[in-house]
Design a protein around this motif. Structure first.
Motif, short mmCIF file in Angstrom:
data_model
loop_
_atom_site.label_atom_id
_atom_site.label_comp_id
_atom_site.label_asym_id
_atom_site.label_seq_id
_atom_site.Cartn_x
_atom_site.Cartn_y
_atom_site.Cartn_z
N PRO A 208 0.81 -1.21 0.00
CA PRO A 208 0.00 0.00 0.00
C PRO A 208 0.85 1.26 0.00
N PHE A 209 2.12 1.14 0.41
CA PHE A 209 3.01 2.31 0.36
C PHE A 209 4.44 1.80 0.26
N ALA A 210 5.37 2.72 0.02
CA ALA A 210 6.77 2.31 -0.13
C ALA A 210 7.34 1.88 1.22
N GLU A 211 7.72 0.61 1.34
CA GLU A 211 8.34 0.12 2.57
C GLU A 211 9.77 0.63 2.67
N SER A 212 10.35 0.91 1.52
CA SER A 212 11.77 1.24 1.50
C SER A 212 12.01 2.63 2.07
N LEU A 213 13.22 2.82 2.61
CA LEU A 213 13.52 4.09 3.26
C LEU A 213 14.20 5.05 2.28
N THR A 214 13.57 5.21 1.13
CA THR A 214 14.00 6.28 0.23
C THR A 214 13.52 7.60 0.82
N PHE A 215 14.00 8.69 0.27
CA PHE A 215 13.57 9.99 0.79
C PHE A 215 12.06 10.14 0.64
N SER A 216 11.57 9.84 -0.53
CA SER A 216 10.13 9.92 -0.75
C SER A 216 9.40 8.92 0.15
N GLY A 217 9.98 7.73 0.30
CA GLY A 217 9.36 6.67 1.11
C GLY A 217 9.19 7.05 2.58
N VAL A 218 10.18 7.70 3.18
CA VAL A 218 10.04 8.02 4.61
C VAL A 218 9.11 9.21 4.84
#
Ligand SMILES: [Zn+2]
Length: 383
Positions: A208-218
């Motif tokens: 449902p959302f980006a799990e990864s800790l990219t800038f956009s993701g966090v």
């Protein structure tokens, strides 16, 4: 309100050297909506800086005409560590050389720290929760004591972004069509607006959302992470964030920068950050597709690579996208190892012709509508 120019000073990592990050504020601090735009986390990706170079004079004009209603933070080149990576006449800029960290991974997931602070104060009042969470996130960042330059950059930049309504992270790929990455819940509204205004050729979404800790993701992921922890509280998706891939590294021109800058300006009008009329939303060039439907081509052998298809090409399952050539094999066509698409879709990202290829190297990415069995459980971020 004059445009404010600011500087974040990063701690020195070696005697005699120190770096800083320039950022600008257009509009009044604290005004809403707040939009945060940065470019070049991967420091050798400068099409975003070119778009901002064209956008900023328009914002200066808007400011003079008192047309800025919200707050706009612009960080034209966010990563001075990567900017300084000149090695043998090449500019690197994707990985921190000290930690070997990809500059767009391991940003700070603040959901745990925020949960500790706000857990017993959340209610069914959406606006009150948003306010509470934003303040707690900023307090968590202020309490951090980053140990080095890279961590200081992450903490200080997140202080500028974490309470924004919109976060746009401008990247590019090596050879790519204009595309963006976002999260499924935003598709109908915010992401569609950005995608349509910018004229992207592919929109890929995490579910449902980006799990990864990219800038956009966090930045975007803080809200669904907290909503999952506190299902009884009214926690909206208060920040729309996305990663915009402004085509290819070498596609930096005044023509593209001017049109990207104008498109970003129109998006800011549409979001109500700037006064004005945005007009009807342009048609989306393609329907969004899930990350689970993204085919990724990994080189099977060593050699050098040549492509049969250009970025932006439509592909059918089984089509040869590129070939890896073994330079020492004398058998002509038999010296070539073809790589075939495993989905129907659009080739949105590839490498340059003639580059070295090695086993496991990502050769291309294709946006397809159907989830792919061979992609199950695999990261979308493997290089
Ligand atoms: Zn990038």
């Amino acid at each position: 309100m004059p445009v404010s120019k600011n500087k974040i000073r990063l701690p020195s990592m070696t005697p005699g050297t120190a770096r800083s990050i320039a950022w600008l504020r257009f509009g009044r601090a604290g005004a809403r909506p707040k939009v945060y735009i940065q470019a070049a986390i991967h420091a050798n990706e400068l099409p975003g800086a070119m778009a901002l170079h064209h956008l900023m004079p328009m914002l200066v004009q808007a400011d003079r005409a008192r047309r800025i209603k919200g707050e706009i933070i612009v960080v034209p080149t966010v990563n001075p560590i990567g900017q300084s990576q000149l090695v043998g006449n090449s500019h690197l800029g994707r990985y921190d050389l000290l930690s070997r960290d990809n500059f767009n991974r391991n940003w700070l997931d603040l959901s745990g720290a925020v949960a500790l602070q706000v857990g017993d104060k959340l209610s069914r009042d959406t606006a009150a929760n948003v306010d509470l969470i934003r303040k707690a996130a900023l307090a968590a960042l202020k309490a951090m004591k980053p140990a080095n330059e890279l961590q200081t950059m992450r903490v200080e930049i997140m202080k500028l972004a974490i309470d924004a309504d919109v976060v746009l992270d401008l990247h590019c790929d090596m050879d790519a069509a204009l595309h963006l990455f976002t999260a499924a819940p935003d598709l109908k509204g915010a992401a569609q607006e950005v995608a349509a205004e910018l004229g992207v050729q592919a929109t890929l979404y995490n579910e449902p959302f980006a799990e990864s800790l990219t800038f956009s993701g966090v930045n975007g992921g803080l809200w669904p992470r907290l909503a999952a922890r506190f299902p009884g509280a009214a926690i909206p998706q208060a920040c729309f964030s996305c990663t915009v891939e402004l085509r290819s590294q070498h596609q930096v021109s005044d023509a593209l920068g001017a049109s990207d800058g104008a498109n970003l300006y129109r998006y800011l009008v549409r979001r109500g950050v700037l006064a004005g009329r945005s007009g009807p939303l342009p048609r989306l060039k393609s329907a969004p597709t899930p990350i689970s439907g993204m085919d990724v081509g990994y080189c099977p052998v060593a050699g050098f690579i040549v492509y049969r298809l250009a970025a932006g090409a439509k592909v059918q399952r089984g089509d040869v996208v590129c070939e890896i050539i073994d330079p020492a094999d004398p058998r002509g066509p038999k010296a070539r190892k073809p790589m075939r698409s495993r989905t129907d879709g659009m080739l949105f990202s590839r490498k340059r012709d003639g580059g070295l290829a090695w086993p496991g190297m990502v050769a291309y990415r294709i946006a397809g509508a159907k989830p792919l069995a061979h992609r199950k459980g695999m990261s979308g971020l493997d290089d």
